[in-house]
Design a protein around this motif. Structure first.
Motif, PDB file in Angstrom:
ATOM      1  N   SER A  28       0.840  -1.198   0.000  1.00 55.95           N
ATOM      2  CA  SER A  28       0.000   0.000   0.000  1.00 55.95           C
ATOM      3  C   SER A  28       0.874   1.247   0.000  1.00 55.95           C
ATOM      4  O   SER A  28       1.880   1.301   0.713  1.00 55.95           O
ATOM      5  N   VAL A  29       0.501   2.236  -0.812  1.00 57.64           N
ATOM      6  CA  VAL A  29       1.243   3.494  -0.874  1.00 57.64           C
ATOM      7  C   VAL A  29       0.285   4.661  -0.706  1.00 57.64           C
ATOM      8  O   VAL A  29      -0.919   4.527  -0.896  1.00 57.64           O
ATOM      9  N   GLN A  30       0.841   5.798  -0.345  1.00 55.34           N
ATOM     10  CA  GLN A  30       0.089   7.051  -0.281  1.00 55.34           C
ATOM     11  C   GLN A  30       0.597   7.932  -1.415  1.00 55.34           C
ATOM     12  O   GLN A  30       1.782   8.286  -1.448  1.00 55.34           O
ATOM     13  N   LEU A  31      -0.294   8.285  -2.348  1.00 55.71           N
ATOM     14  CA  LEU A  31       0.085   9.078  -3.517  1.00 55.71           C
ATOM     15  C   LEU A  31      -0.183  10.550  -3.261  1.00 55.71           C
ATOM     16  O   LEU A  31      -1.216  10.909  -2.683  1.00 55.71           O
ATOM     17  N   ALA A  32       0.752  11.390  -3.666  1.00 54.03           N
ATOM     18  CA  ALA A  32       0.581  12.836  -3.511  1.00 54.03           C
ATOM     19  C   ALA A  32      -0.641  13.290  -4.302  1.00 54.03           C
ATOM     20  O   ALA A  32      -0.863  12.843  -5.433  1.00 54.03           O
ATOM     21  N   ALA A  33      -1.427  14.167  -3.707  1.00 53.47           N
ATOM     22  CA  ALA A  33      -2.627  14.690  -4.367  1.00 53.47           C
ATOM     23  C   ALA A  33      -2.239  15.619  -5.512  1.00 53.47           C
ATOM     24  O   ALA A  33      -1.141  16.177  -5.535  1.00 53.47           O
ATOM     25  N   GLY A  34      -3.141  15.780  -6.478  1.00 54.87           N
ATOM     26  CA  GLY A  34      -2.960  16.754  -7.546  1.00 54.87           C
ATOM     27  C   GLY A  34      -2.200  16.273  -8.759  1.00 54.87           C
ATOM     28  O   GLY A  34      -1.791  17.068  -9.593  1.00 54.87           O
ATOM     29  N   GLN A  35      -2.009  14.980  -8.914  1.00 54.41           N
ATOM     30  CA  GLN A  35      -1.276  14.458 -10.066  1.00 54.41           C
ATOM     31  C   GLN A  35      -2.189  14.017 -11.199  1.00 54.41           C
ATOM     32  O   GLN A  35      -1.723  13.547 -12.224  1.00 54.41           O
ATOM     33  N   GLY A  36      -3.486  14.138 -11.003  1.00 57.38           N
ATOM     34  CA  GLY A  36      -4.422  13.668 -12.012  1.00 57.38           C
ATOM     35  C   GLY A  36      -4.547  12.157 -11.951  1.00 57.38           C
ATOM     36  O   GLY A  36      -4.337  11.538 -10.917  1.00 57.38           O
ATOM     37  N   ILE A  37      -4.856  11.552 -13.084  1.00 58.61           N
ATOM     38  CA  ILE A  37      -5.002  10.097 -13.142  1.00 58.61           C
ATOM     39  C   ILE A  37      -3.638   9.469 -13.427  1.00 58.61           C
ATOM     40  O   ILE A  37      -3.012   9.770 -14.433  1.00 58.61           O
ATOM     41  N   LEU A  38      -3.199   8.618 -12.516  1.00 60.14           N
ATOM     42  CA  LEU A  38      -1.950   7.880 -12.696  1.00 60.14           C
ATOM     43  C   LEU A  38      -2.301   6.505 -13.238  1.00 60.14           C
ATOM     44  O   LEU A  38      -3.144   5.802 -12.671  1.00 60.14           O
ATOM     45  N   GLU A  39      -1.683   6.106 -14.314  1.00 56.34           N
ATOM     46  CA  GLU A  39      -1.988   4.844 -14.978  1.00 56.34           C
ATOM     47  C   GLU A  39      -1.164   3.697 -14.407  1.00 56.34           C
ATOM     48  O   GLU A  39      -0.121   3.900 -13.787  1.00 56.34           O
ATOM     49  N   ARG A  40      -1.626   2.482 -14.674  1.00 53.29           N
ATOM     50  CA  ARG A  40      -0.884   1.273 -14.305  1.00 53.29           C
ATOM     51  C   ARG A  40       0.488   1.348 -14.962  1.00 53.29           C
ATOM     52  O   ARG A  40       0.611   1.668 -16.128  1.00 53.29           O
ATOM     53  N   GLY A  41       1.533   1.072 -14.200  1.00 50.26           N
ATOM     54  CA  GLY A  41       2.891   1.124 -14.726  1.00 50.26           C
ATOM     55  C   GLY A  41       3.599   2.434 -14.454  1.00 50.26           C
ATOM     56  O   GLY A  41       4.742   2.617 -14.860  1.00 50.26           O
ATOM     57  N   THR A  42       2.958   3.352 -13.744  1.00 48.50           N
ATOM     58  CA  THR A  42       3.609   4.619 -13.396  1.00 48.50           C
ATOM     59  C   THR A  42       4.739   4.351 -12.414  1.00 48.50           C
ATOM     60  O   THR A  42       4.557   3.688 -11.396  1.00 48.50           O
ATOM     61  N   LEU A  43       5.909   4.862 -12.736  1.00 51.27           N
ATOM     62  CA  LEU A  43       7.091   4.697 -11.894  1.00 51.27           C
ATOM     63  C   LEU A  43       7.031   5.745 -10.788  1.00 51.27           C
ATOM     64  O   LEU A  43       6.935   6.940 -11.063  1.00 51.27           O
ATOM     65  N   LEU A  44       7.073   5.289  -9.550  1.00 51.45           N
ATOM     66  CA  LEU A  44       6.890   6.170  -8.397  1.00 51.45           C
ATOM     67  C   LEU A  44       8.169   6.359  -7.608  1.00 51.45           C
ATOM     68  O   LEU A  44       9.018   5.475  -7.551  1.00 51.45           O
ATOM     69  N   ALA A  45       8.272   7.524  -6.977  1.00 52.92           N
ATOM     70  CA  ALA A  45       9.389   7.837  -6.091  1.00 52.92           C
ATOM     71  C   ALA A  45       8.843   8.468  -4.814  1.00 52.92           C
ATOM     72  O   ALA A  45       7.822   9.155  -4.831  1.00 52.92           O
ATOM     73  N   LEU A  46       9.543   8.231  -3.732  1.00 51.75           N
ATOM     74  CA  LEU A  46       9.139   8.733  -2.423  1.00 51.75           C
ATOM     75  C   LEU A  46       9.551  10.190  -2.264  1.00 51.75           C
ATOM     76  O   LEU A  46      10.690  10.553  -2.538  1.00 51.75           O
ATOM     77  N   LYS A  47       8.599  11.013  -1.801  1.00 48.25           N
ATOM     78  CA  LYS A  47       8.887  12.415  -1.515  1.00 48.25           C
ATOM     79  C   LYS A  47       9.289  12.560  -0.049  1.00 48.25           C
ATOM     80  O   LYS A  47       9.133  11.633   0.743  1.00 48.25           O
ATOM     81  N   ASP A  48       9.781  13.725   0.306  1.00 48.83           N
ATOM     82  CA  ASP A  48      10.190  13.999   1.687  1.00 48.83           C
ATOM     83  C   ASP A  48       9.043  13.873   2.687  1.00 48.83           C
ATOM     84  O   ASP A  48       9.256  13.549   3.851  1.00 48.83           O
ATOM     85  N   ASP A  49       7.794  14.142   2.223  1.00 47.67           N
ATOM     86  CA  ASP A  49       6.646  14.091   3.134  1.00 47.67           C
ATOM     87  C   ASP A  49       6.066  12.689   3.295  1.00 47.67           C
ATOM     88  O   ASP A  49       5.068  12.498   3.973  1.00 47.67           O
ATOM     89  N   GLY A  50       6.673  11.678   2.657  1.00 49.35           N
ATOM     90  CA  GLY A  50       6.217  10.302   2.804  1.00 49.35           C
ATOM     91  C   GLY A  50       5.238   9.836   1.740  1.00 49.35           C
ATOM     92  O   GLY A  50       4.916   8.658   1.677  1.00 49.35           O
ATOM     93  N   THR A  51       4.749  10.757   0.906  1.00 51.96           N
ATOM     94  CA  THR A  51       3.879  10.362  -0.193  1.00 51.96           C
ATOM     95  C   THR A  51       4.733  10.023  -1.413  1.00 51.96           C
ATOM     96  O   THR A  51       5.926  10.313  -1.448  1.00 51.96           O
ATOM     97  N   MET A  52       4.101   9.425  -2.400  1.00 47.59           N
ATOM     98  CA  MET A  52       4.821   9.064  -3.619  1.00 47.59           C
ATOM     99  C   MET A  52       4.236   9.826  -4.800  1.00 47.59           C
ATOM    100  O   MET A  52       3.050  10.144  -4.824  1.00 47.59           O
ATOM    101  N   GLU A  53       5.109  10.124  -5.764  1.00 45.44           N
ATOM    102  CA  GLU A  53       4.640  10.767  -6.987  1.00 45.44           C
ATOM    103  C   GLU A  53       5.419  10.229  -8.179  1.00 45.44           C
ATOM    104  O   GLU A  53       6.432   9.548  -8.026  1.00 45.44           O
ATOM    105  N   THR A  54       4.930  10.549  -9.364  1.00 49.30           N
ATOM    106  CA  THR A  54       5.553  10.095 -10.598  1.00 49.30           C
ATOM    107  C   THR A  54       6.986  10.598 -10.670  1.00 49.30           C
ATOM    108  O   THR A  54       7.256  11.767 -10.430  1.00 49.30           O
TER     109      THR A  54
END
Length: 126
Positions: A28-54
Motif C-alpha cells: 500500500s502506498v500514499q500518492l501525492a494529491a494533484g497528479q491527475g489520473i496515474l496509470e498502471r505502470g507509473t514509476l513512483l518515487a518517495l517524496k520527503d513528506d512520505g507520499t509518492m509521486e511520478t
C-alpha cells in the motif's frame, strides 16, 4: 446460470511485467494529491513528506515502486494523500513504465530500482 460457451470477461495483456522472477510483490502506498489520473505502470518515487509521486516531477527521492492499477489523485495540489497499490518488487519492461512528460529513465534510476528489488528489461515490440 451462465452458459459454458459464453465469454464472461477477459484479461488484457499490457506487457508491463517482463518475467516472473523476482516475484511481483505489492504494498500500500500514499500518492501525492494533484497528479491527475496515474496509470498502471507509473514509476513512483518517495517524496520527503512520505507520499509518492511520478518520477521526474518534483520528486526528491529515488524510484522505488511501480503502480499496479490506475488511480485518480485529483487535479488540485491541495488535499490529502490518495491511497494506492504498487509493486515493491518484480521484473518490468522499461518501455512500458510511465514517467513524467519529458523525463527519461536514467542509469541511476535503474540502479535505485534494482536495489529496491525491481528489475527492468527492454521489451521487443511486436
Amino acid at each position: 446460470m451462465s452458459r459454458l460457451d459464453e465469454n464472461l470477461g477477459g484479461v488484457g495483456f499490457d506487457n508491463l511485467i517482463a518475467d516472473s522472477y523476482p516475484p511481483a510483490d505489492v504494498f500500500s502506498v500514499q500518492l501525492a494529491a494533484g497528479q491527475g489520473i496515474l496509470e498502471r505502470g507509473t514509476l513512483l518515487a518517495l517524496k520527503d513528506d512520505g507520499t509518492m509521486e511520478t518520477i521526474g516531477t518534483e520528486t526528491t527521492g529515488k524510484a522505488n515502486a511501480v503502480l499496479t492499477d490506475p488511480v485518480d489523485t485529483g487535479d488540485a495540489a491541495e488535499g490529502e494523500a490518495v491511497p494506492g497499490i504498487a509493486y515493491r518488487t518484480g521484473h518490468f519492461n522499461t518501455n512500458r513504465l510511465i514517467v513524467a512528460e519529458g523525463y527519461t529513465i536514467t542509469a541511476a534510476d535503474r540502479e535505485a530500482l534494482r536495489v529496491a528489488g525491481i528489475l527492468t528489461s527492454e521489451a521487443v515490440e511486436i
